[in-house]
Motif scaffolding. Sequence first.
Motif, PDB file in Angstrom:
ATOM      1  N   TRP A 263       1.293  -1.419  -0.071  1.00  0.00           N
ATOM      2  CA  TRP A 263      -0.152   0.188   0.010  1.00  0.00           C
ATOM      3  C   TRP A 263       0.589   1.554  -0.038  1.00  0.00           C
ATOM      4  O   TRP A 263       0.268   2.045  -0.434  1.00  0.00           O
ATOM      5  N   GLN A 264       2.622   1.344  -0.070  1.00  0.00           N
ATOM      6  CA  GLN A 264       2.950   2.115   0.430  1.00  0.00           C
ATOM      7  C   GLN A 264       3.857   2.457  -1.613  1.00  0.00           C
ATOM      8  O   GLN A 264       3.878   4.171  -1.172  1.00  0.00           O
ATOM      9  N   ILE A 265       3.682   1.256  -1.581  1.00  0.00           N
ATOM     10  CA  ILE A 265       3.457   1.416  -3.153  1.00  0.00           C
ATOM     11  C   ILE A 265       3.292   1.798  -3.719  1.00  0.00           C
ATOM     12  O   ILE A 265       3.377   2.531  -4.962  1.00  0.00           O
ATOM     13  N   ILE A 266       1.829   1.326  -4.123  1.00  0.00           N
ATOM     14  CA  ILE A 266       0.977   1.403  -5.228  1.00  0.00           C
ATOM     15  C   ILE A 266      -0.078   2.522  -4.993  1.00  0.00           C
ATOM     16  O   ILE A 266      -1.573   3.251  -4.719  1.00  0.00           O
ATOM     17  N   GLY A 267       0.362   3.311  -2.669  1.00  0.00           N
ATOM     18  CA  GLY A 267      -1.053   4.147  -2.788  1.00  0.00           C
ATOM     19  C   GLY A 267      -2.211   3.136  -1.967  1.00  0.00           C
ATOM     20  O   GLY A 267      -2.889   2.283  -1.940  1.00  0.00           O
ATOM     21  N   ASN A 268      -2.820   4.404  -1.509  1.00  0.00           N
ATOM     22  CA  ASN A 268      -3.934   4.261  -0.576  1.00  0.00           C
ATOM     23  C   ASN A 268      -5.323   5.279  -0.418  1.00  0.00           C
ATOM     24  O   ASN A 268      -5.225   5.831   0.198  1.00  0.00           O
TER      25      ASN A 268
ATOM     26  N   LEU B  86       3.313   5.623  -5.180  1.00  0.00           N
ATOM     27  CA  LEU B  86       4.780   5.996  -5.622  1.00  0.00           C
ATOM     28  C   LEU B  86       5.274   4.719  -6.797  1.00  0.00           C
ATOM     29  O   LEU B  86       5.971   5.884  -8.050  1.00  0.00           O
ATOM     30  N   ILE B  87       4.370   4.112  -7.636  1.00  0.00           N
ATOM     31  CA  ILE B  87       3.843   3.266  -8.624  1.00  0.00           C
ATOM     32  C   ILE B  87       2.974   3.731  -9.186  1.00  0.00           C
ATOM     33  O   ILE B  87       1.768   2.745  -8.469  1.00  0.00           O
TER      34      ILE B  87
ATOM     35  N   ILE C 204      -0.211   2.210 -10.005  1.00  0.00           N
ATOM     36  CA  ILE C 204      -0.361   0.856 -10.995  1.00  0.00           C
ATOM     37  C   ILE C 204      -1.393   0.305  -9.515  1.00  0.00           C
ATOM     38  O   ILE C 204      -1.791   0.767  -8.222  1.00  0.00           O
ATOM     39  N   GLY C 205      -2.222  -0.329 -10.034  1.00  0.00           N
ATOM     40  CA  GLY C 205      -3.052  -1.298  -9.666  1.00  0.00           C
ATOM     41  C   GLY C 205      -2.180  -2.750  -8.650  1.00  0.00           C
ATOM     42  O   GLY C 205      -1.710  -2.761  -9.103  1.00  0.00           O
ATOM     43  N   ARG C 206      -3.149  -2.918  -7.583  1.00  0.00           N
ATOM     44  CA  ARG C 206      -3.054  -3.604  -7.159  1.00  0.00           C
ATOM     45  C   ARG C 206      -2.797  -5.252  -7.498  1.00  0.00           C
ATOM     46  O   ARG C 206      -1.264  -5.816  -7.903  1.00  0.00           O
ATOM     47  N   THR C 207      -3.278  -5.703  -8.267  1.00  0.00           N
ATOM     48  CA  THR C 207      -3.566  -6.713  -8.983  1.00  0.00           C
ATOM     49  C   THR C 207      -2.038  -6.455 -10.503  1.00  0.00           C
ATOM     50  O   THR C 207      -1.499  -8.051 -10.386  1.00  0.00           O
ATOM     51  N   SER C 208      -2.546  -5.707 -11.094  1.00  0.00           N
ATOM     52  CA  SER C 208      -0.872  -5.317 -12.059  1.00  0.00           C
ATOM     53  C   SER C 208       0.116  -5.044 -11.536  1.00  0.00           C
ATOM     54  O   SER C 208       1.523  -5.598 -12.264  1.00  0.00           O
ATOM     55  N   PHE C 209       0.480  -5.242  -9.683  1.00  0.00           N
ATOM     56  CA  PHE C 209       2.002  -5.062  -9.630  1.00  0.00           C
ATOM     57  C   PHE C 209       1.968  -6.274  -9.248  1.00  0.00           C
ATOM     58  O   PHE C 209       3.237  -6.548 -10.214  1.00  0.00           O
ATOM     59  N   LEU C 210       1.103  -7.108  -8.641  1.00  0.00           N
ATOM     60  CA  LEU C 210       1.167  -8.636  -8.272  1.00  0.00           C
ATOM     61  C   LEU C 210       1.589  -8.943  -9.859  1.00  0.00           C
ATOM     62  O   LEU C 210       2.591 -10.352  -9.444  1.00  0.00           O
ATOM     63  N   ASN C 211       1.476  -9.271 -10.832  1.00  0.00           N
ATOM     64  CA  ASN C 211       1.048  -9.465 -11.988  1.00  0.00           C
ATOM     65  C   ASN C 211       2.710  -9.409 -11.909  1.00  0.00           C
ATOM     66  O   ASN C 211       3.596 -10.200 -13.105  1.00  0.00           O
TER      67      ASN C 211
ATOM     68  N   GLY D  30      11.180   7.945 -13.402  1.00  0.00           N
ATOM     69  CA  GLY D  30      10.657   8.738 -12.307  1.00  0.00           C
ATOM     70  C   GLY D  30       9.426   9.548 -12.634  1.00  0.00           C
ATOM     71  O   GLY D  30       8.493   9.846 -12.319  1.00  0.00           O
ATOM     72  N   ALA D  31       8.209   7.381 -12.740  1.00  0.00           N
ATOM     73  CA  ALA D  31       7.222   7.862 -12.416  1.00  0.00           C
ATOM     74  C   ALA D  31       6.046   7.637 -11.564  1.00  0.00           C
ATOM     75  O   ALA D  31       5.777   6.559 -11.644  1.00  0.00           O
ATOM     76  N   ALA D  32       6.559   8.548 -10.477  1.00  0.00           N
ATOM     77  CA  ALA D  32       6.020   8.666  -8.958  1.00  0.00           C
ATOM     78  C   ALA D  32       5.445   9.150  -9.005  1.00  0.00           C
ATOM     79  O   ALA D  32       6.028  10.808  -8.780  1.00  0.00           O
TER      80      ALA D  32
END
Length: 76
Positions: free
Chosen positions: A17-22, A30-31, A33-40, A74-76
């Motif tokens: 949640w610190q990486i993909i936001g909440n 920071l990135i 992207i959705g949770r599922t896309s990140f985990l994939n 730098g897409a954060a």
Amino acid sequence: MAITIPHLPETGFLRIWQIIGNPKTNIPPLIPIGRTSFLNGVKSGKYPKPVKLGERTTAWKVEDIRALIIHLGGAA
């Protein structure tokens, strides 16, 4: 062009949640992207592998996430 990385500690760990936001707690991603896309992406090797900190606690090294942000331009 300079890459802007939000303030991150030099070392340590980040939870997903610190990486993909909440949005519920106003944590910006920071990135973006959705949770599922990140985990994939983790599963396919596109994103760094996590570290198990406990039986139910998974995190990513700050250094790995910082390198990923730089790699993504730098897409954060």
